[in-house]
Design a protein around this motif. Structure first.
Motif, PDB file in Angstrom:
ATOM      1  N   LEU A 283      50.553  35.090  58.976  1.00 26.72           N
ATOM      2  CA  LEU A 283      49.883  36.055  58.104  1.00 26.72           C
ATOM      3  C   LEU A 283      48.932  35.337  57.150  1.00 26.72           C
ATOM      4  O   LEU A 283      47.854  35.846  56.835  1.00 26.72           O
ATOM      5  N   ILE A 284      49.347  34.138  56.707  1.00 27.70           N
ATOM      6  CA  ILE A 284      48.473  33.387  55.797  1.00 27.70           C
ATOM      7  C   ILE A 284      47.205  32.944  56.536  1.00 27.70           C
ATOM      8  O   ILE A 284      46.097  32.988  55.983  1.00 27.70           O
ATOM      9  N   LEU A 285      47.346  32.560  57.793  1.00 26.67           N
ATOM     10  CA  LEU A 285      46.151  32.221  58.585  1.00 26.67           C
ATOM     11  C   LEU A 285      45.226  33.435  58.703  1.00 26.67           C
ATOM     12  O   LEU A 285      44.006  33.326  58.600  1.00 26.67           O
ATOM     13  N   ASP A 286      45.840  34.601  58.929  1.00 22.70           N
ATOM     14  CA  ASP A 286      45.036  35.825  59.019  1.00 22.70           C
ATOM     15  C   ASP A 286      44.331  36.097  57.689  1.00 22.70           C
ATOM     16  O   ASP A 286      43.162  36.504  57.659  1.00 22.70           O
ATOM     17  N   LEU A 287      45.051  35.862  56.580  1.00 20.50           N
ATOM     18  CA  LEU A 287      44.447  36.061  55.255  1.00 20.50           C
ATOM     19  C   LEU A 287      43.262  35.124  55.071  1.00 20.50           C
ATOM     20  O   LEU A 287      42.181  35.541  54.640  1.00 20.50           O
ATOM     21  N   GLN A 288      43.469  33.850  55.449  1.00 19.99           N
ATOM     22  CA  GLN A 288      42.381  32.881  55.276  1.00 19.99           C
ATOM     23  C   GLN A 288      41.153  33.290  56.087  1.00 19.99           C
ATOM     24  O   GLN A 288      40.030  33.172  55.630  1.00 19.99           O
ATOM     25  N   TYR A 289      41.408  33.768  57.311  1.00 12.43           N
ATOM     26  CA  TYR A 289      40.300  34.197  58.165  1.00 12.43           C
ATOM     27  C   TYR A 289      39.518  35.312  57.478  1.00 12.43           C
ATOM     28  O   TYR A 289      38.285  35.320  57.463  1.00 12.43           O
ATOM     29  N   ASN A 290      40.252  36.244  56.866  1.00 11.64           N
ATOM     30  CA  ASN A 290      39.586  37.369  56.206  1.00 11.64           C
ATOM     31  C   ASN A 290      38.882  36.944  54.917  1.00 11.64           C
ATOM     32  O   ASN A 290      37.775  37.404  54.639  1.00 11.64           O
ATOM     33  N   LEU A 291      39.533  36.054  54.146  1.00 15.66           N
ATOM     34  CA  LEU A 291      38.905  35.594  52.904  1.00 15.66           C
ATOM     35  C   LEU A 291      37.582  34.902  53.211  1.00 15.66           C
ATOM     36  O   LEU A 291      36.592  35.080  52.507  1.00 15.66           O
ATOM     37  N   ALA A 292      37.577  34.137  54.308  1.00  9.81           N
ATOM     38  CA  ALA A 292      36.355  33.422  54.673  1.00  9.81           C
ATOM     39  C   ALA A 292      35.237  34.401  55.024  1.00  9.81           C
ATOM     40  O   ALA A 292      34.069  34.028  55.034  1.00  9.81           O
ATOM     41  N   ARG A 293      35.619  35.630  55.340  1.00 13.22           N
ATOM     42  CA  ARG A 293      34.625  36.649  55.682  1.00 13.22           C
ATOM     43  C   ARG A 293      34.529  37.716  54.596  1.00 13.22           C
ATOM     44  O   ARG A 293      34.168  38.858  54.869  1.00 13.22           O
ATOM     45  N   HIS A 294      34.929  37.307  53.392  1.00 19.42           N
ATOM     46  CA  HIS A 294      34.780  38.163  52.210  1.00 19.42           C
ATOM     47  C   HIS A 294      35.567  39.453  52.301  1.00 19.42           C
ATOM     48  O   HIS A 294      35.186  40.476  51.753  1.00 19.42           O
ATOM     49  N   GLN A 295      36.655  39.415  53.025  1.00 14.44           N
ATOM     50  CA  GLN A 295      37.581  40.536  53.031  1.00 14.44           C
ATOM     51  C   GLN A 295      38.736  40.118  52.125  1.00 14.44           C
ATOM     52  O   GLN A 295      39.645  39.410  52.563  1.00 14.44           O
ATOM     53  N   ASN A 296      38.668  40.527  50.866  1.00 10.67           N
ATOM     54  CA  ASN A 296      39.594  39.969  49.877  1.00 10.67           C
ATOM     55  C   ASN A 296      40.835  40.810  49.637  1.00 10.67           C
ATOM     56  O   ASN A 296      41.824  40.307  49.126  1.00 10.67           O
ATOM     57  N   ASN A 297      40.763  42.085  49.959  1.00  9.86           N
ATOM     58  CA  ASN A 297      41.919  42.942  49.747  1.00  9.86           C
ATOM     59  C   ASN A 297      42.673  43.087  51.055  1.00  9.86           C
ATOM     60  O   ASN A 297      42.269  43.825  51.951  1.00  9.86           O
ATOM     61  N   VAL A 298      43.755  42.347  51.157  1.00 14.86           N
ATOM     62  CA  VAL A 298      44.449  42.238  52.433  1.00 14.86           C
ATOM     63  C   VAL A 298      45.903  42.661  52.262  1.00 14.86           C
ATOM     64  O   VAL A 298      46.609  42.133  51.411  1.00 14.86           O
ATOM     65  N   GLN A 299      46.290  43.647  53.023  1.00 15.20           N
ATOM     66  CA  GLN A 299      47.699  44.051  53.072  1.00 15.20           C
ATOM     67  C   GLN A 299      48.047  44.203  54.533  1.00 15.20           C
ATOM     68  O   GLN A 299      47.595  45.144  55.180  1.00 15.20           O
ATOM     69  N   ILE A 300      48.792  43.250  55.057  1.00 11.73           N
ATOM     70  CA  ILE A 300      49.016  43.222  56.500  1.00 11.73           C
ATOM     71  C   ILE A 300      50.486  42.965  56.799  1.00 11.73           C
ATOM     72  O   ILE A 300      51.224  42.453  55.951  1.00 11.73           O
ATOM     73  N   PHE A 301      50.887  43.327  58.008  1.00  9.19           N
ATOM     74  CA  PHE A 301      52.236  42.973  58.448  1.00  9.19           C
ATOM     75  C   PHE A 301      52.223  42.632  59.924  1.00  9.19           C
ATOM     76  O   PHE A 301      51.299  42.996  60.661  1.00  9.19           O
ATOM     77  N   GLU A 302      53.261  41.931  60.328  1.00  6.26           N
ATOM     78  CA  GLU A 302      53.426  41.628  61.750  1.00  6.26           C
ATOM     79  C   GLU A 302      54.883  41.764  62.112  1.00  6.26           C
ATOM     80  O   GLU A 302      55.765  41.425  61.329  1.00  6.26           O
TER      81      GLU A 302
END
Ligand SMILES: [Zn+2]
Lengths: 349, 804
Positions: free
Chosen positions: B561-580
């Protein structure tokens, strides 16, 4: 002026006052003034004692009529005023309905799981069990039991993530077939199962390859299950996923665990079969592999291949989703860019 | 293999079927056709020209002025830059207005002042791949070996008018890796019996056994090993018709001897090898496995230190060739070769595959040995090559074949029961139709009672059991004629099991709570695989990972999930609420399958909602995360049983902002903030995570749900405000209240938490609402007062609470 004329005048004046009233308080004052004990109407009625006995009931009736008319007029005016004040309030309360509303935030299921869930629902409806199995498999179940002995070209090291000589990341969900065949009690009825899950191949990730992807394996074994049944079942799947107008086409192929083996094409959903870039101008799109379960697979799992037989198929939710939604890079499924994921928020069908 | 339509038509009457139609038909009945290639596609106005004379360009030292006869009344002048241009050559000329390879248009023009009426072309310029152009024309124009009709389009004369049907074979159909096999396949489809050129060898040379002695040591790895000699050959280019067959199949013509072996390879699917007989002074061949550290230099000038698993052809002492893979440099055919030793053999596919793999020498020959060889035609292919060498290289065939080893596999006899065929296929194909299909396949068959006994020829080594023949019948009968039905028989009930149901419920709940679902990789780096655990065991490692990023099996879901967050932050997607939801892998010893534990995990970062005109976005905090967990556990039915404790033992999590969840004795998971150090390391903003072990919930026993009527009597709420030492937890207070408030207490709700100067240093104020209800009667003030008194007394005594 006679009493009757006085009453007429009273009524005329009263109605004018009533209609001129523009709030509730004013109207109440008018009501008291006109109809109250000290009001002119009462006074007029008091003068009735001077009338003859013959006139009295006539005038009395007339006076009551006027009293009722005035009271009704007051009530009506009251309603008019209520309406008016309601209109004012409504005007005051008006909002811009084009401004966006407060939305409860709802998450989006991953598109691959939507595809998998949809197929699970379809097959459960057709009477299939959903069977899970280990993602780290033994060589025995992943290969040997699937009629892929050691040294078979299909087990090249390039394709499989081995952990030890005997343990590996499963390359398909087929091992669940063998595991289930071994334990299924055929005296209780046929085996109808699907097995969805993650599988792994030793590939470099690029637009069309992913070292991790998904598979749904299906298996039906009974005393008499035919290849025609396989064709019919796959038609149901193709039409469920890709639309009611889809035709399917079976072509000979090869898998170690089925004989005969087939590849299944669907008529192109983008062009209807005329030929386009989606179907590489053939009118057909390859979507899955299938076949009649190889006698060695049945025998290996302790099932008599003379008495029992049936079909198996394997399909890829990743490929289905790529085809259906025009996704050109399989890595998008695993990078989880929210903008990509959110596209599949609406009920996809 | 690319099957030449014209060549195939010599073996099977194709009745002029359009090549694309033929390909489609083959795809549906037998072998997938990747494409139909037209070598002349996109080319036009390219003709044969005859260079009458040449002279140097007056203003250039490398250009030549050519007078070229194109069949018109007058020759034309063409300027040519090729070094090999000369008078009296028959050449390829692209006329003005023509199109050559790459859709290039040729125009009439001037080169350094001299008019040029077109272009004299190399093979590459009309679309040939570099890898097939004969070496002598590699850097110049192509020159026809003999006069050709001037002015004619070149395509016919270079085999470019042929259509090449590219068979994309599955591993079981390697029998079609030769024209004969392809002809049998297409013949069966068209009900035509294929016919092949007869081999009539006039062997007038010395007996072969006097010329060479052959021994095979590893008989089980070399089922067949045959040799003949062709003497007094003349090395020269092959005739054009043969060169065309080769280059249309991607093989470069070299000389007549090598070309003949390649031609027979294409014809029969049988790899042959030609040795220069005079370079083997021992006049002896020994086939064996290599000795440790034996050396060999192959044709491509590579030096190898051989392995004991490699099969080699030796002269009795030293290796001459890697059997079935590549010949050796020392015995290579060259321009001086006069005597040719030809080998036709069958080598064990697995052995060849091993050698081809470690040397990375994957050749036309090795591929065929790996996939299988028609064991019936090994000798005939050898004779065919000898005959062609006599014809094309003016050689003399040695008399007889020396057989080092030859054991033919049995021809399987398979009984087919027509009833069984229809039982499996769900068809009503008549026995007569089945017999016709077997006849079309050129399989010998005879009736045996109600069944058909089929003798399977060795060229179809993929067929050995009845199911194989059912496939042959089914595909040639036509899958399109198969009816579409659904399985009948005893009804079965499809349903999710408890585990699948629980997983579905959990996922749906998190979606409903606003989290997006992700799918991350199960294979991670070692630190990622073991993060977010107190005593993570050494993770399972792949033996040969593709990259170090995906080498270890994950033991937690949060790293993904942290990798997914980093991927999104790098693309300026800062509000992330995810689950797996997925499995983690807990090792159980080196040779045992790991425990695969179903987990669900979530991550929150950034703000809870996107900014809007209605509400100010708020940064996510611990209680947002915990609230989601509580809601999820409520839906899963275990929230009442779960205990939340401060967790300080997970180094990747904030020690003051993490709760451990316990369900009975079992640890259910955690919810908390990612440790500031970890956030810093990964360049993350404040991030909260949770992870739950679903197997713990699956194991929990839930009381049966029994409905209660809605209460008929009024309930009473009482508020209680307390001042407590700061370290006293809400859980402790609630425990005292619950224990003391009596049976009518329905629930306790904390509605205020406050700390500040007013209350005092190291103190805080907690306010609770107690909800009382007697289901059977109206509660009296007296009852509630008594309960509250007990509660306050206990709070004062046990927790030193000050009741406000
Ligand atoms: Zn199309």
């Amino acid at each position: 002026m006679g009493l009757k004329a006085k009453l007429e005048e009273l009524k005329t004046k009263g109605l004018v006052d009533i209609q001129a009233a523009d709030d509730q308080r004013q109207l109440n004052e008018i009501r008291v003034k006109l109809l109250g004990k000290k009001g002119p109407l009462t006074e007029v009625l008091r003068g009735m004692k001077d009338l003859s006995a013959a006139e009295r009931p006539q005038v009395g009736e007339f006076a009551n009529k006027i009293k009722t008319e005035l009271a009704t007029a007051i009530d009506q005016q009251l309603q008019v005023l209520d309406q008016k004040s309601l209109q004012q309030r409504l005007a005051h309360e008006t909002v811009d309905v084009t401004l966006p509303g407060r939305q409860a935030q709802v998450g989006t299921p991953h598109i691959l799981n939507q595809v998998i869930d949809d197929l699970e629902d379809l097959f459960i409806g057709l009477g299939y069990e959903v069977i899970d199995g280990p993602e780290v498999e033994t060589d025995h179940y992943n290969f040997e039991m699937m009629n892929i002995p050691k040294d078979h070209p299909a087990r090249d090291m390039q394709d499989t993530f081995y952990i030890t000589d005997e343990l590996l990341m499963r390359t398909h969900t087929s091992p669940n077939q063998a595991r289930t065949l071994e334990t299924h009690d055929f005296s209780k009825g046929p085996l109808k199962m699907i097995s969805p899950g993650r599988v792994f191949r030793r590939d470099n990730d690029d637009a069309t390859h992913s070292h991790q992807f998904n598979q749904i394996e299906g298996l039906v074994i009974d005393h008499h299950v035919t290849m025609a049944d396989l064709k019919g079942t796959l038609e149901v799947v193709a039409r469920h996923v890709f639309g009611d107008e889809r035709e399917i086409r079976l072509r000979p192929s090869y898998f170690p665990f089925t004989e005969p083996s087939i590849e299944v094409d669907i008529s192109c959903f983008a062009c209807g079969g005329k030929g386009c870039s989606v179907c590489k101008h053939t009118g057909w799109i390859e979507v899955l592999g299938a076949g009649m379960v190889h006698p060695n697979v049945l025998r290996g799992a302790g099932v008599d291949p003379v008495e029992f037989g049936g079909f198996a198929f394997g399909l890829g939710p990743d490929r289905f989703a790529m085809l259906k939604y025009g996704v050109n890079d399989i890595r998008e499924f695993y990078q989880n860019d929210l903008r990509f994921l959110h596209q599949f928020q609406r009920e996809v069908k | 293999m690319k099957i030449s339509y014209q060549w195939l038509n010599q073996m099977v009457d194709l009745h002029g079927i359009d090549p694309q139609k033929l390909a489609d038909q083959v795809s549906v009945t037998g072998i997938e056709v990747a494409s139909v290639i037209a070598p002349d596609a996109g080319l036009k106005k390219i003709v044969i020209g005859h260079i009458l004379s040449t002279k140097p360009h007056p203003d250039s030292d490398h250009l030549t002025l050519c007078q070229v006869d194109l069949g018109a009344a007058e020759p034309v002048q063409i300027v040519c830059g090729a070094p090999n241009v000369a008078a009296d050559q028959y050449v390829i000329v692209a006329l003005p207005g023509s199109r050559i390879a790459g859709n290039v248009k040729i125009k009439r023009g001037k080169m350094r002042g001299e008019a040029s009426e077109g272009m004299i072309c190399s093979l590459q310029e009309i679309g040939f791949s570099d890898s097939v152009v004969p070496k002598e024309f590699a850097n110049g124009i192509y020159v026809f070996p003999q006069p050709e009709p001037v002015g004619d389009a070149v395509f016919l004369y270079l085999g470019m008018d042929d259509r090449l049907i590219d068979f994309d074979i599955t591993p079981n159909r390697a029998d079609t890796l030769g024209m004969h096999g392809a002809a049998y396949e297409v013949g069966a489809m068209l009900h035509e019996r294929p016919r092949f050129p007869e081999v009539n060898l006039n062997a007038t040379g010395l007996p072969t056994h006097e010329l060479i002695k052959v021994d095979v040591e590893n008989l089980e790895l070399v089922p067949q090993y045959l040799m003949r000699v062709v003497q007094n050959v003349t090395i020269k280019p092959s005739p054009l018709w043969l060169q065309i067959r080769l280059w249309n199949n991607g093989i470069r013509p070299i000389n007549n001897v090598v070309d003949v072996t390649n031609f027979v390879l294409l014809e029969y699917g049988q790899p042959l090898h030609a040795f220069d007989y005079d370079k083997i002074p021992s006049k002896q061949i020994v086939v064996r496995t290599a000795r440790t550290d034996e050396q060999l230099t192959t044709l491509d000038d590579e030096e190898w230190t051989l392995r004991p698993t490699d099969l080699v052809i030796t002269d009795g002492t030293k290796p001459l060739a890697l059997a079935g893979v590549m010949g050796g440099l020392d015995s290579e055919i060259d321009a001086q070769t006069t005597n040719v030793l030809l080998e036709s053999a069958v080598f064990n596919g697995t052995a060849i595959r091993k050698t081809a793999q470690w040397t990375n020498l994957h050749s036309e020959a090795s591929t065929r040995f790996e996939k299988g060889i028609n064991q019936d035609d090994v000798g005939q292919a050898l004779d065919r090559a000898v005959q062609l060498l006599c014809d094309l290289a003016d050689g003399t065939a040695s008399e007889g074949t020396v057989i080092g080893h030859q054991v033919l596999p049995a021809e399987p006899e398979v009984l087919v029961d027509p009833q069984r065929v229809n039982h499996v296929l769900g068809t009503q194909i008549s026995a007569a139709e089945m017999r016709q299909i077997l006849t079309d396949l050129q399989f010998k068959h005879q009736d045996q009672g109600d069944q058909i006994l089929v003798t399977v020829p060795r060229r179809r080594w993929d067929i050995s059991i009845e199911a194989d023949l059912i496939e042959e019948i089914a595909r040639l009968y036509g899958y399109d004629k198969l009816p579409s039905t659904l399985p009948t028989g005893v009804q079965t009930q499809g349903a999710y099991n408890h585990r699948q149901q629980l997983i579905r419920t959990a996922k749906r709940n998190l979606l409903a709570q606003g989290l997006d679902e992700v799918i991350s990789y199960s294979l991670l780096t070692e630190p990622q695989a073991t993060a977010f655990a107190a005593h993570a065991p050494a993770p399972i490692k792949l033996a040969w990972p593709m990259t170090q990023d995906h080498a270890y099996l994950r033991e937690n879901l949060v790293s993904g999930l942290i990798l997914d967050l980093q991927y999104n932050l790098a693309r300026h997607q800062n509000n992330v609420q995810i689950f797996e939801q997925g499995n983690v892998f807990i090792p159980q010893g080196a040779e045992t399958q790991p425990l695969e534990v179903p987990m669900i995990a979530a991550l929150w970062s950034g703000e809870l909602s996107e900014p809007s005109w209605l509400n100010k976005p708020r940064a996510v905090d611990f209680y947002d995360a915990k609230g989601v967990v509580e809601e999820l556990l409520t839906i899963l039915g275990v929230q009442d049983q779960v205990v939340y404790e401060a967790e300080t033992g997970l180094s990747d999590l904030h020690p003051g902002r993490t709760a451990r969840l316990k369900l009975g004795e079992a640890t259910l998971g955690f919810v908390g903030e990612v440790h500031p150090n970890v956030q810093h390391e990964h360049n993350l903003p404040a991030t909260y995570v949770m992870q739950l072990d679903l197997s713990v919930i699956l194991a929990a026993s839930l009381p049966a749900l029994v409905a209660q009527p809605a209460a008929k009597y009024p309930a009473i709420d009482r508020d209680l405000a307390l001042i407590l030492d700061q370290q006293v937890t809400n859980a402790e207070v609630e425990a005292v209240i619950t224990a003391q408030a009596g049976k009518y207490l329905q629930n306790v709700q904390i509605f205020d938490v406050f700390a500040g100067e007013k209350i005092g240093h190291l103190k805080r104020s907690l306010a609770y609402r107690l909800h009382f209800q007697n289901p059977a009667a109206t509660l009296t003030d007296d009852e509630i007062n008594q309960a509250m008194a007990k509660v306050t007394q206990a709070l004062t005594e046990q927790l030193h609470a000050q009741v406000r």
